[in-house]
Design an enzyme around this catalytic site. Structure first.
Site, PDB file in Angstrom:
ATOM      1  N   ASP A 214      41.674  36.257  32.144  1.00 41.29           N
ATOM      2  CA  ASP A 214      42.630  36.488  33.222  1.00 41.29           C
ATOM      3  C   ASP A 214      43.599  35.309  33.322  1.00 41.29           C
ATOM      4  OD1 ASP A 214      43.261  38.166  35.620  1.00 41.29           O
ATOM      5  OD2 ASP A 214      42.871  36.285  36.658  1.00 41.29           O
ATOM      6  N   GLU A 273      45.311  37.464  28.616  1.00 41.65           N
ATOM      7  CA  GLU A 273      46.311  38.087  29.475  1.00 41.65           C
ATOM      8  C   GLU A 273      47.364  37.016  29.724  1.00 41.65           C
ATOM      9  OE1 GLU A 273      47.336  39.764  33.866  1.00 41.65           O
ATOM     10  OE2 GLU A 273      46.267  37.905  33.533  1.00 41.65           O
TER      11      GLU A 273
END
Ligand code: NOJ
Length: 558
Positions: A214, A273
């Site tokens: 993330d 990401e």
């Protein structure tokens, strides 16, 4: 066109089709209106039949759920609403028995404000070891009541929050690039680095095949935390300096993480990401000694237009070829408006992908959006590299626009001063049955009504259900199943070379090894080459004529 080795001889992550599960919204096994691990386990046969290679599970750790799990309070346990560590172990094992890889989300940029480290930091003094795990600073101004710099949170508002010290007075500020409940960790602190390594090993030991990282471009902040440039020239040129994204330090971390992955058997991996551009910046995350995949978000910001799409494909493939990494296509995820709506309404930038800024939604043409989303899926699955699917895209569900405001849960809604409805519209629990009982089959408890699911399902939601598409010729679910089966059987799909076919300005067309070709028509009806055998199309063809907004896979006969 030269060919790479056979698919079996390549690491799985070079070709994989990975299915993203948002655990709150996938399947609820205990009737509380919230999805859980047992629910996922009960649906493994569905995923196997769909034909995906891997699943990625959005955060499943204990969390106060201010950002639905992206605010982690303990990285080495499971959220009680979702189950237990034993449930996770069983899921990993059963997925593996079915030949499905499993990757989990890791959230290294920030913790929850309920993580024990942050609780300790609040109780400790300025300058303490406990505070040094996060980014605490004194404020500006005579009383320190101005934030330390001008950074804004991604969800809206100031990126700094002031705390009350032990003496009851307002004191230092801490940084949160996302919600107030998501304090940023201090990655200059070796304890943070080594804890996150322990977390990786904890899950690798339990058998996960990898991680989705993330905010992989966050973590490190420029020394001195300088202001973002806001002068008109910088704003106009879009060159405002972002001292919190894409800093060099992240690459040292990924090199050390790669060494950890490589020390385990079985091609463990990670996907970044990283919302960075241009493509050459993304390529830096997948250099040979760093991560294996980095999401390619180009298609989340494209117009449905042949020339633009060709350009984005070229840029992405060229940049990644320079570092020898495969491309990882993404057309949908839990952060963006569903592709059906996006491609129809022409939403073209990251900010536009949330609900409130999407232009006039009343202009949405569902039929046209569906044609485009289905064509995009066939294009994605024929392009070189791997692909990441998001639950529900195989059903062509649209964005849910009618969630009552008092049921919206995305922190964006609150932090934008109730201006931006946020991302709940793509997170509504999956409709498994067309009957409303059990929230359209989302829950094992038949008495649960659609409006009792954690995000309410609208009355019309059941018409997109799995059972109404299962085994139905021409349904989107059947198309995905068929396309994934063909993709497995075709030697030239997945990783490997492609070659453009020049077929006119409104056609995107390319060849893959094995005399395979994909055509997508963005303009008026187009005649396919006479000597081609149709393998699959995203909508019915009339003879060899490819209608507007339709894609086809063919075998070229010489
Ligand atoms: C990216 C995740 O995909 C998103 O859902 C989350 O809100 C932010 N990172 C913050 O963790």
């Amino acid at each position: 066109m030269s060919e790479l080795g056979s698919r079996a001889s390549r690491p799985w992550w070079r070709d994989a089709v990975t299915y993203q599960i948002y655990p709150r919204s996938f399947a609820d096994s205990n009737g509380d209106g919230i999805g859980d691990i047992e629910g996922i386990r009960s649906r493994l046969p569905y995923l196997k039949k769909l034909g995906i290679d891997a699943i990625w599970i959005s955060p499943w750790y204990p969390s106060p759920q201010h950002d639905h799990g992206y605010d982690v309070s303990d990285y080495m346990d499971i959220e009680p609403d979702y189950g237990t560590l034993a449930d996770a172990d069983l899921l990993i094992k059963q997925a593996h028995n079915l030949g499905i890889k499993l990757i989990i989300d890791i959230v290294p940029n920030h913790t929850s404000n309920e993580h024990k480290w942050f609780v300790q930091a609040l109780a400790a003094k300025p300058g303490s070891l406990e505070r040094n795990r996060y980014i605490f600073r004194d404020g500006k101004g005579p009383n320190g009541d101005l934030p330390p710099n001008n950074w804004e949170a991604v969800f809206g508002g100031c990126a700094w929050e002031r705390v009350i010290e032990a003496d009851g007075k307002a004191g230092q500020w801490y940084l949160h690039l996302f919600a107030i409940e998501q304090p940023d960790l201090n990655w200059e602190n070796p304890e943070v680095i080594s804890h996150m390594e322990d977390v990786l090993k904890f899950w690798l030991d339990r058998g996960v095949d990898g991680f989705r990282i993330d905010v992989a471009h966050g973590m490190f902040k420029e020394a001195g935390l300088p202001d973002v440039r806001t002068d008109p020239e910088a704003v106009m040129l879009g060159t405002e300096h972002k001292p919190f994204w894409d800093q060099e330090g992240v690459h040292d971390i990924y090199r050390s993480w790669r060494a950890i992955f490589d020390s385990y058997p079985g091609d463990r991996m990670a996907v970044a990401e990283a919302w960075v551009s241009p493509a050459s910046r993304i390529a830096r995350y997948v250099r040979p000694d760093e991560l294996q995949n980095s999401f390619n978000f180009e298609m989340l910001t494209t117009l449905w237009q042949a020339q633009q799409i060709r350009q984005k494909i070229d840029n992405s493939i060229q940049a990644l070829a320079e570092v020898g990494a495969p491309t990882s296509w993404v057309f949908n995820n839990h952060d963006v408006v569903r592709s059906l709506d996006r491609l129809d309404l022409g939403l073209t930038n990251h900010a536009d992908t949330t609900f409130s800024r999407q232009g006039d939604a009343s202009e949405l043409n569902i039929a046209r959006g569906t044609l485009r989303a289905r064509s995009a899926a066939l294009m994605m699955l024929a392009l070189p590299g791997g692909a990441y699917l998001y639950q529900g895209e195989e059903l062509a569900v649209p964005e849910v626009r009618d969630i009552p405001p008092d049921r919206l849960t995305d922190p964006r809604w609150r932090m934008s001063g109730f201006q931006d409805r946020g991302r709940d519209g793509c997170r509504v629990p999956i409709p498994w049955t067309s009957r409303p009982a059990g929230a359209f089959g989302f829950s094992s408890d038949d008495s649960l009504r659609p409006d009792q699911a954690w995000l309410p399902q609208s009355d019309w939601w059941g018409k997109y259900s799995v059972d109404s598409q299962d085994g139905i010729e021409g349904s989107t679910l059947s198309m995905y199943r068929q396309a994934l089966a063909i993709r497995k059987a075709e030697i030239g799909l997945g990783d490997g070379p492609m070659e453009w076919i020049q077929a006119g300005k409104d056609i995107v067309a390319f060849k893959r090894p094995g005399d395979f070709a994909c055509y997508i028509n963005f303009g008026l009806a187009f005649e396919l080459p006479r000597k081609s055998v149709i393998l699959i199309s995203s909508a019915p063809l009339s003879g060899q004529s490819l209608p507007t907004d339709t894609a086809v896979w063919v075998r070229l006969i010489s």
